[in-house]
Write a protein that holds these residues in place. Structure first.
Motif, PDB file in Angstrom:
ATOM      1  N   VAL A 171       5.479  20.386  -5.974  1.00 13.60           N
ATOM      2  CA  VAL A 171       5.833  20.876  -4.637  1.00 13.60           C
ATOM      3  C   VAL A 171       7.137  21.668  -4.701  1.00 13.60           C
ATOM      4  O   VAL A 171       7.250  22.761  -4.136  1.00 13.60           O
ATOM      5  CB  VAL A 171       5.968  19.697  -3.634  1.00 13.60           C
TER       6      VAL A 171
ATOM      7  N   GLU B 169       2.470   7.941  -6.019  1.00 15.38           N
ATOM      8  CA  GLU B 169       1.615   9.133  -6.165  1.00 15.38           C
ATOM      9  C   GLU B 169       2.351  10.375  -5.662  1.00 15.38           C
ATOM     10  O   GLU B 169       2.285  11.440  -6.285  1.00 15.38           O
ATOM     11  CB  GLU B 169       0.333   8.983  -5.336  1.00 15.38           C
ATOM     12  N   VAL B 170       3.062  10.235  -4.528  1.00 19.57           N
ATOM     13  CA  VAL B 170       3.808  11.372  -3.970  1.00 19.57           C
ATOM     14  C   VAL B 170       4.878  11.816  -4.967  1.00 19.57           C
ATOM     15  O   VAL B 170       5.081  13.022  -5.175  1.00 19.57           O
ATOM     16  CB  VAL B 170       4.439  10.996  -2.605  1.00 19.57           C
TER      17      VAL B 170
ATOM     18  N   TYR C 222       0.836  -1.219   0.000  1.00 21.78           N
ATOM     19  CA  TYR C 222       0.000   0.000   0.000  1.00 21.78           C
ATOM     20  C   TYR C 222       0.863   1.258   0.000  1.00 21.78           C
ATOM     21  O   TYR C 222       0.625   2.199  -0.759  1.00 21.78           O
ATOM     22  CB  TYR C 222      -0.891  -0.034   1.245  1.00 21.78           C
ATOM     23  N   PHE C 223       1.881   1.300   0.863  1.00 23.03           N
ATOM     24  CA  PHE C 223       2.671   2.526   1.020  1.00 23.03           C
ATOM     25  C   PHE C 223       3.601   2.757  -0.174  1.00 23.03           C
ATOM     26  O   PHE C 223       3.870   3.897  -0.535  1.00 23.03           O
ATOM     27  CB  PHE C 223       3.464   2.497   2.328  1.00 23.03           C
TER      28      PHE C 223
ATOM     29  N   SER D 157       0.993  19.887   0.151  1.00 21.37           N
ATOM     30  CA  SER D 157       0.808  19.522  -1.255  1.00 21.37           C
ATOM     31  C   SER D 157       1.447  18.176  -1.603  1.00 21.37           C
ATOM     32  O   SER D 157       1.408  17.757  -2.758  1.00 21.37           O
ATOM     33  CB  SER D 157       1.412  20.603  -2.158  1.00 21.37           C
ATOM     34  N   LEU D 158       2.059  17.497  -0.625  1.00 23.75           N
ATOM     35  CA  LEU D 158       2.742  16.229  -0.917  1.00 23.75           C
ATOM     36  C   LEU D 158       1.755  15.099  -1.226  1.00 23.75           C
ATOM     37  O   LEU D 158       2.110  14.106  -1.838  1.00 23.75           O
ATOM     38  CB  LEU D 158       3.620  15.811   0.271  1.00 23.75           C
ATOM     39  N   GLY D 159       0.516  15.257  -0.734  1.00 23.36           N
ATOM     40  CA  GLY D 159      -0.459  14.174  -0.905  1.00 23.36           C
ATOM     41  C   GLY D 159      -0.386  13.167   0.225  1.00 23.36           C
ATOM     42  O   GLY D 159      -0.902  12.063   0.117  1.00 23.36           O
ATOM     43  N   LEU D 160       0.262  13.575   1.324  1.00 26.16           N
ATOM     44  CA  LEU D 160       0.404  12.684   2.479  1.00 26.16           C
ATOM     45  C   LEU D 160      -0.360  13.241   3.670  1.00 26.16           C
ATOM     46  O   LEU D 160      -0.357  14.456   3.907  1.00 26.16           O
ATOM     47  CB  LEU D 160       1.880  12.539   2.855  1.00 26.16           C
TER      48      LEU D 160
ATOM     49  N   HIS E 237       3.524  14.136  -7.340  1.00 22.78           N
ATOM     50  CA  HIS E 237       3.277  15.480  -6.794  1.00 22.78           C
ATOM     51  C   HIS E 237       4.559  16.291  -6.614  1.00 22.78           C
ATOM     52  O   HIS E 237       4.527  17.515  -6.589  1.00 22.78           O
ATOM     53  CB  HIS E 237       2.598  15.397  -5.418  1.00 22.78           C
ATOM     54  N   LEU E 238       5.696  15.601  -6.453  1.00 24.26           N
ATOM     55  CA  LEU E 238       6.924  16.283  -6.020  1.00 24.26           C
ATOM     56  C   LEU E 238       7.374  17.446  -6.914  1.00 24.26           C
ATOM     57  O   LEU E 238       7.703  18.516  -6.398  1.00 24.26           O
ATOM     58  CB  LEU E 238       8.071  15.286  -5.859  1.00 24.26           C
TER      59      LEU E 238
ATOM     60  N   GLN F  82       6.470  24.978  -6.270  1.00 25.75           N
ATOM     61  CA  GLN F  82       5.796  25.851  -5.305  1.00 25.75           C
ATOM     62  C   GLN F  82       6.827  26.554  -4.411  1.00 25.75           C
ATOM     63  O   GLN F  82       6.610  27.673  -3.954  1.00 25.75           O
ATOM     64  CB  GLN F  82       4.869  24.960  -4.464  1.00 25.75           C
TER      65      GLN F  82
ATOM     66  N   LEU G 292       1.457   4.306  -2.738  1.00 25.89           N
ATOM     67  CA  LEU G 292       1.184   5.710  -2.394  1.00 25.89           C
ATOM     68  C   LEU G 292       2.414   6.584  -2.661  1.00 25.89           C
ATOM     69  O   LEU G 292       2.291   7.743  -3.090  1.00 25.89           O
ATOM     70  CB  LEU G 292       0.770   5.798  -0.918  1.00 25.89           C
TER      71      LEU G 292
ATOM     72  N   GLY H  78       0.844   8.759   7.363  1.00 28.70           N
ATOM     73  CA  GLY H  78       1.373   8.456   6.028  1.00 28.70           C
ATOM     74  C   GLY H  78       0.333   8.014   5.026  1.00 28.70           C
ATOM     75  O   GLY H  78       0.683   7.515   3.956  1.00 28.70           O
ATOM     76  N   SER H  79      -0.952   8.200   5.379  1.00 18.75           N
ATOM     77  CA  SER H  79      -2.023   7.831   4.447  1.00 18.75           C
ATOM     78  C   SER H  79      -2.161   8.907   3.368  1.00 18.75           C
ATOM     79  O   SER H  79      -1.487   9.937   3.414  1.00 18.75           O
ATOM     80  CB  SER H  79      -3.339   7.700   5.215  1.00 18.75           C
ATOM     81  N   ARG H  80      -3.074   8.672   2.430  1.00 18.07           N
ATOM     82  CA  ARG H  80      -3.357   9.691   1.418  1.00 18.07           C
ATOM     83  C   ARG H  80      -4.138  10.809   2.110  1.00 18.07           C
ATOM     84  O   ARG H  80      -5.144  10.550   2.768  1.00 18.07           O
ATOM     85  CB  ARG H  80      -4.210   9.050   0.310  1.00 18.07           C
TER      86      ARG H  80
END
Lengths: 223, 308
Positions: free
Chosen positions: A197, A189-190, A182-183, B240-243, A193-194, A200, A186, B247-249
């Motif tokens: 970020v 996905e991060v 799961y992590f 804005s990291l999505g965390l 986004h980086l 920004q 995820l 540590g979940s979404r």
């Protein structure tokens, strides 16, 4: 809004291979049956020294990564709090412990790495990660302290405790029996986004720290 | 003249309260995060943590089972007098820690780093850690007790020597990468309180980061406008990291970000990060010159620059 009780599946321990393989990532679960605890010392001693508590691992094969807060009252052990500890620390030994003891259920905080994921896939086991800070709930779901091993040598925190638990949790499936994590999903996905970020913060994608020590080239290892 | 047994009683009470209560500002910030998060798992992490803390406050357990490193931050004024001298503070801290451990408010977690031997008391070289500072012209003692959880300390401690040419960009890159790393799989138990130290010598830099994380009311901006602006910019970037929680979404990887500064070498730009976990445990005990103890979850006011 709280989770509806119907969203949470109760798993009987020891978990069967079929039940493990059917669990999807993210599924919320509780467990009922017997489990044992251990932390760094358990892992290091099991693999480096071949020392494991004398349990029937076919029956007690759920490994709860925790160092409970315990109190002895009139010769009876009570669990004050049973907070899961960070399993990712045990990655060096995790796969070997899963394979050697045939473990089908790991319970802890965080997740584990690719070697343990491969071992869980081979054995047919899952890793369950805690939901919130939950040690007081978990201690209430411990019906009985069955056994304790290595208490003298390792102290209360690192000793192996065997607990009888009922609807223990909830946890969520953070590693499934098919190599999924799961992590890690995820984290992808991060990664998406980086760049946004960094932008920004006024940082270009090619920004680098000043380098004051180039890395030495290591000799190429030949197989 | 403040007596040693009064200091011990105040330290015990502060550590005990820290182990069983969420500080009021931390609880309020967690409720805000719960209202903001939409993912079911992110919400469950927060809901369970708040209910778990409510059980602890009702005498049924601890805010978190990992009571971590026993830390005491003590501030004395220039007129403070301690019976037996200031060394009595260290003796009091050891006695208070041993008693809190015996009473199961602290888990026996401190071990020898090489032999891994555990005396079962949380006492030994360097522990409990007592940080004594002198500030102002008062005659009392301000004590903050912090059971500093392992997750945030082990996975949320970072240091890097940057150079003047790396500048503010380097600071931002370092801090945001540390937050991402620490929040992976909930290692530092987000929503975290992120402390950032900038400047000083290496040890001072890390001390600033730790005190930024532990000793400031949540979200209270740094008194210097440029520093407060940097705090805000980094906090927004972390969102804005999505965390999110554990540590979940989600959005709330960080619930507050505090920066502290010190003068540094003209060739250097040291930066340190130290995280505190979502339960943000700390409790304060103020002792006045007459030996009266007042305990509260609200921190004493910030030291002004004139006193620093």
């Amino acid at each position: 809004m709280a989770m509806a009780a119907s969203d949470i599946v109760d798993l009987r321990l020891p978990l069967s291979e079929a039940a493990a393989r059917a669990l999807p990532l993210g599924q919320m679960v509780t467990v009922s049956g017997r489990l044992f605890t251990g932390r760094s010392r358990f892992h290091m001693r099991a693999i480096e020294d071949g020392l494991v508590p004398p349990l029937d691992y076919g029956q007690v094969n759920a490994f709860f990564h925790a160092g409970p807060v315990v109190r002895n009252e009139g010769g009876v052990w009570h669990v004050v709090s049973a907070e899961p500890t960070s399993s990712i620390r045990f990655e060096r030994y995790g796969a070997d412990v899963v394979r050697r003891l045939g473990l089908r259920t790991l319970i802890g905080k965080t997740t584990m790495g690719p070697r343990t994921a491969a071992a869980l896939r081979d054995v047919g086991g899952v890793y369950l990660s805690k939901i919130g800070i939950t040690g007081n709930f978990l201690s209430q779901q411990i019906r009985r302290v069955c056994e304790v091993h290595f208490l003298e040598e390792l102290g209360k925190t690192e000793a192996t405790w065997v607990f009888e638990v009922e609807r223990f949790g909830p946890f969520f499936v953070a590693m499934d029996a098919n190599g999924g994590n799961y992590f890690e999903d995820l984290q992808c996905e991060v990664g998406q986004h980086l760049p946004g970020v960094y932008a920004q913060l006024g940082l270009g994608a090619d920004w680098e720290y000043t380098c004051v020590s180039p890395k030495p080239e290591l000799p190429v290892q030949r197989a | 003249m403040i007596r040693g047994e009064v200091i011990e009683a105040a330290m015990y009470e502060a550590m005990h309260q820290a182990a069983v209560h969420l500080p009021p500002d931390v609880e309020a910030r967690l409720r805000m995060a719960l209202a903001e998060e939409s993912e079911p798992l992110a919400r469950e992490h927060l809901r369970v943590s708040l209910e778990n803390a409510a059980l602890a406050a009702a005498g049924r357990g601890l805010v978190c089972g990992d009571t971590g490193f026993p830390l005491f931050f003590v501030r004395a004024g220039s007129r403070t007098a301690v019976d037996g001298g200031f060394g009595a503070i260290r003796t009091a801290a050891a006695a208070a820690t041993a008693r809190a451990t015996r009473d199961s408010f602290l888990r026996p977690t401190m071990v020898d780093p090489l032999t891994r031997g555990n005396p079962g008391t949380n006492l030994g070289p360097g522990m409990p850690k007592v940080e004594l500072q002198f500030a102002g012209d008062g005659d009392g003692l301000d004590i903050v007790a912090v059971p500093k959880g392992g997750g945030s300390e082990i996975f949320g401690t970072f240091y890097r020597m940057l150079y003047p040419a790396d500048g503010e960009k380097g600071i931002k890159r370092f801090v945001i990468d540390c937050i991402r790393d620490g929040c992976y799989a909930g290692k530092i138990c987000p929503p975290a309180i992120v402390g950032v130290g900038i400047g000083g010598s290496s040890d001072l830099c890390m001390k600033l980061a730790k005190e930024a994380a532990l000793l400031r009311q949540l979200g209270e901006p740094h008194p210097r406008a440029d520093v407060a602006h940097l705090e805000q910019e980094l906090l927004l970037a972390a969102r804005s990291l999505g965390l999110g929680p554990m540590g979940s979404r989600g959005v709330n990887a960080v619930m507050a970000l505090h920066i502290e500064l010190a003068m540094t070498h003209t060739a250097a730009l040291p930066v340190a990060v130290n995280a505190q976990c979502l339960v943000g445990r700390r409790w304060c005990a103020a002792i006045d010159a007459g030996g009266r103890i007042a305990c509260t979850g609200t921190l004493p006011p910030r030291e002004t620059e004139a006193h620093a």
